[in-house]
Write an enzyme that holds these catalytic residues in place. Structure first.
Site, short mmCIF file in Angstrom:
data_model
loop_
_atom_site.label_atom_id
_atom_site.label_comp_id
_atom_site.label_asym_id
_atom_site.label_seq_id
_atom_site.Cartn_x
_atom_site.Cartn_y
_atom_site.Cartn_z
N ARG A 13 33.56 24.35 -35.95
CA ARG A 13 33.57 23.02 -35.32
C ARG A 13 33.14 21.97 -36.36
O ARG A 13 33.99 21.36 -36.99
CB ARG A 13 32.65 23.01 -34.08
CG ARG A 13 32.96 21.85 -33.12
CD ARG A 13 32.36 20.52 -33.54
NE ARG A 13 30.90 20.55 -33.59
CZ ARG A 13 30.18 19.57 -34.14
NH1 ARG A 13 30.76 18.51 -34.68
NH2 ARG A 13 28.88 19.66 -34.17
N ASP A 14 31.86 21.82 -36.60
CA ASP A 14 31.38 20.83 -37.58
C ASP A 14 31.97 21.13 -38.97
O ASP A 14 32.36 20.22 -39.71
CB ASP A 14 29.85 20.86 -37.63
CG ASP A 14 29.23 19.55 -38.08
OD1 ASP A 14 29.95 18.69 -38.63
OD2 ASP A 14 28.01 19.37 -37.90
N HIS A 204 19.47 20.32 -36.50
CA HIS A 204 20.80 20.35 -37.12
C HIS A 204 20.74 19.50 -38.39
O HIS A 204 20.59 18.28 -38.31
CB HIS A 204 21.80 19.78 -36.10
CG HIS A 204 23.21 19.61 -36.56
ND1 HIS A 204 24.24 20.39 -36.09
CD2 HIS A 204 23.78 18.75 -37.43
CE1 HIS A 204 25.38 20.01 -36.64
NE2 HIS A 204 25.13 19.01 -37.46
N HIS A 206 22.16 18.42 -42.38
CA HIS A 206 23.19 18.39 -43.41
C HIS A 206 22.50 18.34 -44.77
O HIS A 206 21.41 17.79 -44.89
CB HIS A 206 24.12 17.19 -43.20
CG HIS A 206 25.11 17.43 -42.09
ND1 HIS A 206 26.45 17.67 -42.31
CD2 HIS A 206 24.93 17.50 -40.75
CE1 HIS A 206 27.05 17.86 -41.14
NE2 HIS A 206 26.15 17.77 -40.17
N CYS A 237 30.78 14.75 -40.30
CA CYS A 237 31.42 13.95 -39.26
C CYS A 237 32.40 12.98 -39.89
O CYS A 237 32.04 12.19 -40.75
CB CYS A 237 30.35 13.17 -38.48
SG CYS A 237 31.05 12.05 -37.28
N ASN A 246 27.02 20.69 -43.83
CA ASN A 246 25.83 21.16 -43.14
C ASN A 246 25.02 22.04 -44.09
O ASN A 246 25.52 22.46 -45.14
CB ASN A 246 26.23 22.04 -41.95
CG ASN A 246 26.87 21.27 -40.83
OD1 ASN A 246 27.94 20.69 -41.00
ND2 ASN A 246 26.24 21.25 -39.69
N1 COA Z 1 40.32 15.57 -24.70
C1 COA Z 1 41.61 15.27 -24.91
N2 COA Z 1 42.10 14.03 -24.95
C2 COA Z 1 41.23 13.04 -24.71
C3 COA Z 1 39.87 13.27 -24.47
C4 COA Z 1 39.42 14.60 -24.48
N3 COA Z 1 38.15 14.92 -24.30
N4 COA Z 1 39.26 12.09 -24.28
C5 COA Z 1 40.20 11.14 -24.40
N5 COA Z 1 41.39 11.72 -24.67
C6 COA Z 1 42.66 11.04 -24.90
C7 COA Z 1 43.11 10.17 -23.78
O1 COA Z 1 43.83 10.93 -22.86
C8 COA Z 1 43.93 9.15 -24.49
O2 COA Z 1 45.18 9.71 -24.79
P1 COA Z 1 46.52 8.81 -24.86
O3 COA Z 1 46.29 7.83 -25.97
O4 COA Z 1 47.57 9.81 -25.15
O5 COA Z 1 46.60 8.17 -23.51
C9 COA Z 1 43.22 8.96 -25.81
O6 COA Z 1 42.49 10.15 -26.02
C10 COA Z 1 42.28 7.78 -25.81
O7 COA Z 1 41.44 7.88 -24.69
P2 COA Z 1 40.22 6.90 -24.43
O8 COA Z 1 39.55 7.28 -23.16
O9 COA Z 1 40.68 5.48 -24.60
O10 COA Z 1 39.24 7.30 -25.56
P3 COA Z 1 38.94 6.62 -26.95
O11 COA Z 1 40.16 6.35 -27.73
O12 COA Z 1 37.98 5.51 -26.71
O13 COA Z 1 38.17 7.83 -27.65
C11 COA Z 1 36.76 9.75 -27.52
C12 COA Z 1 36.96 8.33 -27.14
C13 COA Z 1 35.31 10.11 -27.32
C14 COA Z 1 37.63 10.64 -26.68
C15 COA Z 1 37.19 9.97 -28.98
O14 COA Z 1 36.62 8.98 -29.76
C16 COA Z 1 36.79 11.33 -29.49
O15 COA Z 1 37.32 12.34 -29.08
N6 COA Z 1 35.89 11.37 -30.45
C17 COA Z 1 35.46 12.63 -31.00
C18 COA Z 1 34.37 12.38 -31.94
C19 COA Z 1 33.93 13.66 -32.59
O16 COA Z 1 34.15 14.77 -32.16
N7 COA Z 1 33.27 13.47 -33.74
C20 COA Z 1 32.77 14.52 -34.51
C21 COA Z 1 31.62 15.21 -33.89
S1 COA Z 1 30.09 14.35 -33.99
ZN ZN Z 2 26.78 17.86 -38.11
#
Ligand code: COA
Ligand code: ZN
Length: 314
Positions: A13-14, A204, A206, A237, A246
């Site tokens: 994952r990370d 956790h 890094h 990240c 990490n």
């Molecule tokens: N799984 C799958 N798709 C997802 C989702 C999820 N958990 N959450 C949102 N989506 C999709 C929506 O369906 C939408 O899809 P579309 O553009 O095809 O309609 C799109 O993502 C945007 O959705 P929205 O609710 O507007 O979210 P956003 O663009 O504001 O993004 C997060 C918010 C949290 C979903 C996104 O920023 C994210 O996944 N971040 C992950 C951060 C991460 O893991 N960082 C590293 C670890 S610390």
């Molecule tokens: Zn981390």
């Protein structure tokens, strides 16, 4: 037996989320299966995030469906919102690891919303899964934010308290970009244990500035028994400027075992898997013990020394 330490392996994952080249689903499944045989308490397999935000982990369902689950190992997944929680429940994750940042700027960069909105969304998730699946909450940038700088300890404790009040099982305090130092870690661990001794507390780290293992040591000496680590020291990240790997799981396990702690992990088996990692990601990895060999592995005495000894009669 020494103090028991519980490791959570986060490499798939990370570790993988920041890698530029997509890693095949088969390789991810094989790696998790190999790690399952090493003695980990937990493996963070993947994340149920938006595939646009983290394309590397777009195969989360398939990976969760194909891994062979070993008894005694918990398979956890990172979840940023309700949609992710529904996907994680469908995939039968053993734990949901919810994430938000203690710094407003990093939360906006990583999760695209203010912290209060993240908290409200995560509180909904906690209510949704209550009693069905244990919840851990990872608080990012808890030792400093790469954009804002200092994150006051009080702020970290306040967010921790709000989640504790919602009945979560555990909290992971994350040094997302390697800004923590051992003195700061010691203070944080003392404060956390005073308030949240009833929760599973995980640290956790890094190794961005070379303080990773020093911070593990400070936390372990401060009574913390749960750590995240990433095989080979991969990780970071994508939404935190300057983020890098990490702490390397095998280096941390090697250190703690050498000191007499009981990690439950077989170092030699872990090193074998770590040595196969560069071929999977296509580049060298930072972990050191896989290159050097464990400190118990000795080198042959050079012929010149044997001759010298014979001449000296020693
Ligand atoms: N799984 C799958 N798709 C997802 C989702 C999820 N958990 N959450 C949102 N989506 C999709 C929506 O369906 C939408 O899809 P579309 O553009 O095809 O309609 C799109 O993502 C945007 O959705 P929205 O609710 O507007 O979210 P956003 O663009 O504001 O993004 C997060 C918010 C949290 C979903 C996104 O920023 C994210 O996944 N971040 C992950 C951060 C991460 O893991 N960082 C590293 C670890 S610390
Ligand atoms: Zn981390």
């Amino acid at each position: 037996m020494g103090q028991r330490i519980f490791f959570n392996e986060v490499v798939t994952r990370d570790g993988f989320q920041i890698e530029p080249e997509f890693i095949a689903t088969d390789a991810k499944v094989q790696l998790v299966d190999a790690l399952s045989a090493c003695g980990y308490a937990k493996i963070e397999v993947t994340s149920f995030t938006s595939p646009k935000a983290i394309p590397m982990l777009r195969d989360a369902e398939e990976v969760m469906g194909r891994i062979a689950r070993a008894p005694g190992v918990e398979y956890t997944v990172l979840v940023p919102n309700l949609r992710g929680a529904e996907r994680a429940m469908e995939a039968r994750a053993d734990e949901l690891n919810l994430v938000m940042s203690t710094s407003e700027t990093h939360n906006l960069a990583n999760l695209r919303m203010p912290r209060e909105q993240s908290f409200a969304a995560l509180a909904d998730v906690i209510r949704l899964v209550a009693g069905r699946t244990p919840i851990n909450v990872s608080l990012s940038t808890a030792f400093g934010c790469p954009m804002e700088g200092d994150v006051p300890q009080q702020q970290v404790l306040a967010w921790s308290q709000r989640f504790a009040d919602l009945g979560v099982r555990g909290l992971t305090i994350c040094d997302t970009t390697g800004m923590a130092n051992p003195a700061q870690v010691a203070r944080m661990c003392e404060a956390l244990q005073q308030r949240f001794a009833h929760l599973q507390l995980t640290l956790h780290f890094h190794n961005t500035r070379g303080m990773g293992l020093a911070n593990v040591l400070a936390a372990a000496q401060g009574g913390i028994v749960r750590f995240d680590g990433s095989l080979g020291g991969l990780g970071g990240c994508p939404y935190a400027p300057g983020a890098s790997g990490n702490i390397s799981s095998e280096d941390a396990v090697h250190m703690l075992e050498a000191m007499g702690y009981d990690t439950g992990i077989e170092v030699s088996r872990l090193l074998q898997i770590a040595r196969a990692l560069p071929a999977i990601v296509g580049h060298a990895v930072p972990g050191q013990v896989a290159k050097a060999g464990p400190s118990t592995q000795l080198h042959p005495v050079p012929a010149a020394v044997t001759e010298l000894r014979a001449r000296l009669g020693a």
